[in-house]
Design a protein around this motif. Structure first.
Motif, PDB file in Angstrom:
ATOM      1  N   TRP A  21       0.800  -1.219   0.000  1.00  0.00           N
ATOM      2  CA  TRP A  21       0.000   0.000   0.000  1.00  0.00           C
ATOM      3  C   TRP A  21       0.839   1.280   0.000  1.00  0.00           C
ATOM      4  O   TRP A  21       0.294   2.378  -0.011  1.00  0.00           O
ATOM      5  N   LYS A  22       2.133   1.137   0.105  1.00  0.00           N
ATOM      6  CA  LYS A  22       3.025   2.311   0.096  1.00  0.00           C
ATOM      7  C   LYS A  22       2.513   3.363   1.092  1.00  0.00           C
ATOM      8  O   LYS A  22       2.018   3.010   2.153  1.00  0.00           O
ATOM      9  N   LEU A  23       2.581   4.661   0.723  1.00  0.00           N
ATOM     10  CA  LEU A  23       2.149   5.716   1.649  1.00  0.00           C
ATOM     11  C   LEU A  23       0.691   6.114   1.347  1.00  0.00           C
ATOM     12  O   LEU A  23       0.373   7.277   1.179  1.00  0.00           O
ATOM     13  N   TYR A  83      10.854 -10.525  -7.091  1.00  0.00           N
ATOM     14  CA  TYR A  83      11.584  -9.960  -8.227  1.00  0.00           C
ATOM     15  C   TYR A  83      10.756  -8.810  -8.782  1.00  0.00           C
ATOM     16  O   TYR A  83       9.638  -9.026  -9.267  1.00  0.00           O
ATOM     17  N   GLU A  84      11.317  -7.600  -8.656  1.00  0.00           N
ATOM     18  CA  GLU A  84      10.607  -6.405  -9.115  1.00  0.00           C
ATOM     19  C   GLU A  84      11.536  -5.559  -9.984  1.00  0.00           C
ATOM     20  O   GLU A  84      12.317  -4.764  -9.444  1.00  0.00           O
ATOM     21  N   PRO A  85      11.463  -5.733 -11.301  1.00  0.00           N
ATOM     22  CA  PRO A  85      12.282  -4.862 -12.144  1.00  0.00           C
ATOM     23  C   PRO A  85      11.887  -3.411 -11.899  1.00  0.00           C
ATOM     24  O   PRO A  85      10.691  -3.071 -11.956  1.00  0.00           O
ATOM     25  N   ILE A 135       7.943  -0.909 -11.951  1.00  0.00           N
ATOM     26  CA  ILE A 135       7.200  -0.543 -10.742  1.00  0.00           C
ATOM     27  C   ILE A 135       6.508   0.796 -10.934  1.00  0.00           C
ATOM     28  O   ILE A 135       7.162   1.816 -11.164  1.00  0.00           O
ATOM     29  N   GLY A 136       5.196   0.761 -10.879  1.00  0.00           N
ATOM     30  CA  GLY A 136       4.408   1.985 -10.959  1.00  0.00           C
ATOM     31  C   GLY A 136       4.438   2.644 -12.328  1.00  0.00           C
ATOM     32  O   GLY A 136       4.017   3.781 -12.484  1.00  0.00           O
ATOM     33  N   THR A 137       4.924   1.959 -13.330  1.00  0.00           N
ATOM     34  CA  THR A 137       5.073   2.560 -14.665  1.00  0.00           C
ATOM     35  C   THR A 137       3.998   2.101 -15.639  1.00  0.00           C
ATOM     36  O   THR A 137       3.866   2.655 -16.727  1.00  0.00           O
ATOM     37  N   GLY A 177       5.588  -5.536 -10.295  1.00  0.00           N
ATOM     38  CA  GLY A 177       5.847  -4.528 -11.322  1.00  0.00           C
ATOM     39  C   GLY A 177       4.647  -4.418 -12.228  1.00  0.00           C
ATOM     40  O   GLY A 177       4.499  -5.182 -13.174  1.00  0.00           O
ATOM     41  N   SER A 178       3.745  -3.481 -11.857  1.00  0.00           N
ATOM     42  CA  SER A 178       2.537  -3.225 -12.660  1.00  0.00           C
ATOM     43  C   SER A 178       1.688  -4.474 -12.894  1.00  0.00           C
ATOM     44  O   SER A 178       1.149  -4.665 -13.985  1.00  0.00           O
ATOM     45  N   VAL A 179       1.565  -5.312 -11.866  1.00  0.00           N
ATOM     46  CA  VAL A 179       0.630  -6.438 -11.970  1.00  0.00           C
ATOM     47  C   VAL A 179      -0.782  -5.893 -11.856  1.00  0.00           C
ATOM     48  O   VAL A 179      -1.074  -5.063 -10.985  1.00  0.00           O
TER      49      VAL A 179
HETATM   50  C1  PEP Z   1       5.360  -2.326  -5.693  1.00  0.00           C
HETATM   51  O1  PEP Z   1       5.077  -1.325  -5.047  1.00  0.00           O
HETATM   52  O2  PEP Z   1       6.063  -3.212  -5.194  1.00  0.00           O
HETATM   53  C2  PEP Z   1       4.851  -2.441  -7.060  1.00  0.00           C
HETATM   54  C3  PEP Z   1       5.161  -3.512  -7.756  1.00  0.00           C
HETATM   55  O3  PEP Z   1       4.072  -1.414  -7.517  1.00  0.00           O
HETATM   56  P1  PEP Z   1       3.126  -1.441  -8.845  1.00  0.00           P
HETATM   57  O4  PEP Z   1       2.340  -2.719  -8.793  1.00  0.00           O
HETATM   58  O5  PEP Z   1       2.294  -0.233  -8.726  1.00  0.00           O
HETATM   59  O6  PEP Z   1       4.045  -1.434 -10.020  1.00  0.00           O
END
Ligand code: PEP
Length: 255
Positions: A10-12, A169-171, A175-177, A215-217
């Motif tokens: 959930w981040k911030l 594994y998060e390229p 992430i968030g792109t 990563g943008s799932v």
């Molecule tokens: C994350 O915050 O770990 C992430 C993968 O974000 P998002 O799904 O928005 O890319």
């Protein structure tokens, strides 16, 4: 077979009211994804509320929660950090470590990320240890070398596999792109990581260790990503903020 894990970061985001509203929807819909384990990584002050609310709603599904970061010391003069003892007292059974936003904005290193991840295990929780390459690293063909470097302090600090340890594994470029790794890119990195786990911790640990993709799932791409042989779940940022899209991703699990 490794049971899949669907985790939301959930981040911030989310205040008290939004957290309650999210859980109410989740509790009402658990029949959609009844078997899969779900975890919410929330800001630390939300953790007791998640526990209380989930109990109040009758704990209808397999929900766990934990912090997005924690310190490796139990107590002391470490202003701004979160004690692993307190995190556990708040019902956390998982903890995120080494997220790329911690690395990028808060000086997290491979060394400190490993210490935080192992602290989770030392205090009765399971780590989700995040790693992944930047776009420049991928474009210069360094992805696998970077993943290896990122794991080195972890394997040096832990000679044996901590029970239930998870990788994500998060390229960084995904992430968030809105740009997701292809199924083949994810599978290749996950298989490589599993090989590193085997070298460091042995074949049994490699077969058991869960490696999540992040990563943008989204609901639209989750099924294919989760179907890859070495993808054992997802770490979801943006799409985990909406309970229905989080549930739709959870419902895409393969077991
Ligand atoms: C994350 O915050 O770990 C992430 C993968 O974000 P998002 O799904 O928005 O890319």
């Amino acid at each position: 077979m490794r049971a899949q894990l669907i985790a939301g970061n959930w981040k911030l985001y989310k205040n008290l009211a939004e957290t309650k509203a999210f859980l109410a929807v989740l509790a009402g819909q658990t029949q959609q994804a009844p078997q899969v384990e779900q975890v919410l990584f929330a800001q630390a002050p939300l953790l007791p509320l998640i526990g209380e609310e989930w109990q109040r709603l009758g704990a209808p599904g397999r929900l766990a929660w934990g912090p997005q970061n924690l310190y490796w010391e139990e107590k002391g003069a470490f202003t701004g950090e979160l004690s692993p003892v307190l995190a556990r007292e708040l019902g956390s059974t998982y903890a995120l470590a080494g997220h790329s936003e911690r690395r990028q904005f808060f000086g997290e290193t491979n060394e400190t990320a490993a210490r935080r991840a192992l602290a989770a295990h030392a205090f009765g929780m399971k780590a989700v240890f995040c790693l992944g390459e930047s776009l420049a690293e991928r474009d210069s063909g360094r992805t696998m070398a970077v993943l290896k470097e990122q794991c080195q302090p972890l394997f040096a600090q832990a000679r044996e596999a901590p029970e239930g340890f998870c990788f994500a594994y998060e390229p960084v470029w995904a992430i968030g792109t809105g740009r997701t790794a292809t199924n083949a890119q994810a599978q290749e990195a996950h298989a490589f990581l599993r090989g590193l786990v085997q070298e460091a911790w042995g074949a049994e640990a490699a077969a058991k260790t869960r490696i999540l993709y992040g990563g943008s799932v989204k609901p639209e791409n989750a099924k294919e990503l989760l179907a890859q042989a070495d993808v054992d779940g997802a770490l979801v940022g943006g799409a985990s903020l909406d309970p229905l899209s989080f549930l739709a991703i959870a419902a895409a699990h393969k077991g």
